[in-house]
Design a protein around this motif. Sequence first.
Motif, PDB file in Angstrom:
ATOM      1  N   MET A   1       0.944  -1.361  -0.078  1.00 48.28           N
ATOM      2  CA  MET A   1       0.440  -0.289   0.179  1.00 48.28           C
ATOM      3  C   MET A   1       0.476   1.478   0.320  1.00 48.28           C
ATOM      4  O   MET A   1       2.066   1.542   0.752  1.00 48.28           O
ATOM      5  CB  MET A   1      -0.819   0.052   1.133  1.00 48.28           C
ATOM      6  N   HIS A   2       0.498   2.628  -0.856  1.00 50.64           N
ATOM      7  CA  HIS A   2       1.202   3.503  -0.932  1.00 50.64           C
ATOM      8  C   HIS A   2       1.349   4.160   0.272  1.00 50.64           C
ATOM      9  O   HIS A   2       0.121   4.557   0.825  1.00 50.64           O
ATOM     10  CB  HIS A   2       1.093   4.086  -2.433  1.00 50.64           C
ATOM     11  N   LYS A   3       2.131   5.198   0.855  1.00 44.61           N
ATOM     12  CA  LYS A   3       2.433   5.612   1.321  1.00 44.61           C
ATOM     13  C   LYS A   3       1.768   7.443   1.525  1.00 44.61           C
ATOM     14  O   LYS A   3       2.097   7.655   0.144  1.00 44.61           O
ATOM     15  CB  LYS A   3       2.917   5.904   2.570  1.00 44.61           C
ATOM     16  N   HIS A   4       0.809   7.989   1.734  1.00 36.92           N
ATOM     17  CA  HIS A   4       0.422   9.142   1.385  1.00 36.92           C
ATOM     18  C   HIS A   4       1.451  10.333   1.972  1.00 36.92           C
ATOM     19  O   HIS A   4       2.376   9.541   2.874  1.00 36.92           O
ATOM     20  CB  HIS A   4      -1.364   9.871   1.936  1.00 36.92           C
ATOM     21  N   SER A   5       1.567  11.386   1.316  1.00 36.85           N
ATOM     22  CA  SER A   5       2.295  12.376   1.063  1.00 36.85           C
ATOM     23  C   SER A   5       1.249  13.869   2.011  1.00 36.85           C
ATOM     24  O   SER A   5      -0.324  13.928   1.761  1.00 36.85           O
ATOM     25  CB  SER A   5       2.945  12.891   0.792  1.00 36.85           C
ATOM     26  N   THR A   6       1.408  14.172   2.799  1.00 39.69           N
ATOM     27  CA  THR A   6       0.704  15.557   3.358  1.00 39.69           C
ATOM     28  C   THR A   6       1.055  16.895   2.823  1.00 39.69           C
ATOM     29  O   THR A   6       2.156  17.255   3.275  1.00 39.69           O
ATOM     30  CB  THR A   6       0.227  15.299   5.293  1.00 39.69           C
ATOM     31  N   VAL A   7      -0.017  18.046   2.585  1.00 35.42           N
ATOM     32  CA  VAL A   7       1.676  19.131   2.936  1.00 35.42           C
ATOM     33  C   VAL A   7      -0.203  20.042   3.989  1.00 35.42           C
ATOM     34  O   VAL A   7      -1.125  19.616   4.216  1.00 35.42           O
ATOM     35  CB  VAL A   7       0.433  19.591   1.319  1.00 35.42           C
TER      36      VAL A   7
END
Length: 260
Positions: A1-7
Amino acid sequence: MHKHSTVEVLGCSGSIGIPGQGTTSFLIDDDILIDAGTGLCELEFDRLEKIEHVILTHSHLDHICGLPFMVDTVGVGRNSPLKVYASKPTLDALKQHVFNHFIWPDFTRIPSADNPVMVYQEISPEQVLHFGKRQIQVVEVAHTVPAIGVFLFTPTGGWCFSGDTHQTDRLFDLINATKKVDYLFIEAAFPDKEKWLADLAKHLCPSLLFDELKKITVPGCEVWISHLKPKDRTLIEHELQQYPGAQPLRILSAGMTFTI
């Protein structure tokens, strides 16, 4: 599962005057900073310490003024130099007018030129920077000084920040070409009664912004508005509510976090 990034929105105001709403600064995950306005100054020390990369859209004070304090606060204790990425004109402005020993020490030579706490990395328009699975691409936009917009692409989505801009085309070409920009952060600095000032200062007002947004041909891109001047914030917000597009325009605020 891909790790999301946050802004995370640290600051997005067009100036000071609204407590808790500093000028432009966005934090990607813990380690990449986009612009270093007064919003950056709200971060506590241990979070400042984790920032490894700073990308500057242009040289104006409301986008860079936190950087001298940040490198002074964290600098000498760092394990590796803080990397500051910008176009050549922006880096030249920093060298000449900020980190020049008169306004602030030159941290690219502290404690020594061979072992500095800060280094400059020149970037060119449309260059792609790789940070693990995250990619950042920059694009020229129209402002009173050389300026860029910024794209972030992750395995799960995309984000675009216009930076300070007037009417521009290439930014929208890239949004349409990639088809995976989930969020566009774009400015509306002045009300329509001051369109003359927006034209002079190379910013947008709501009527200009509405025309710019017609250039987006791909669906699914949420538009969030930044850089409202505090003096006319209520009026600008009212004018933005008249947007004729399919989805309403949303106003950014410090403390918001977006998952990309």
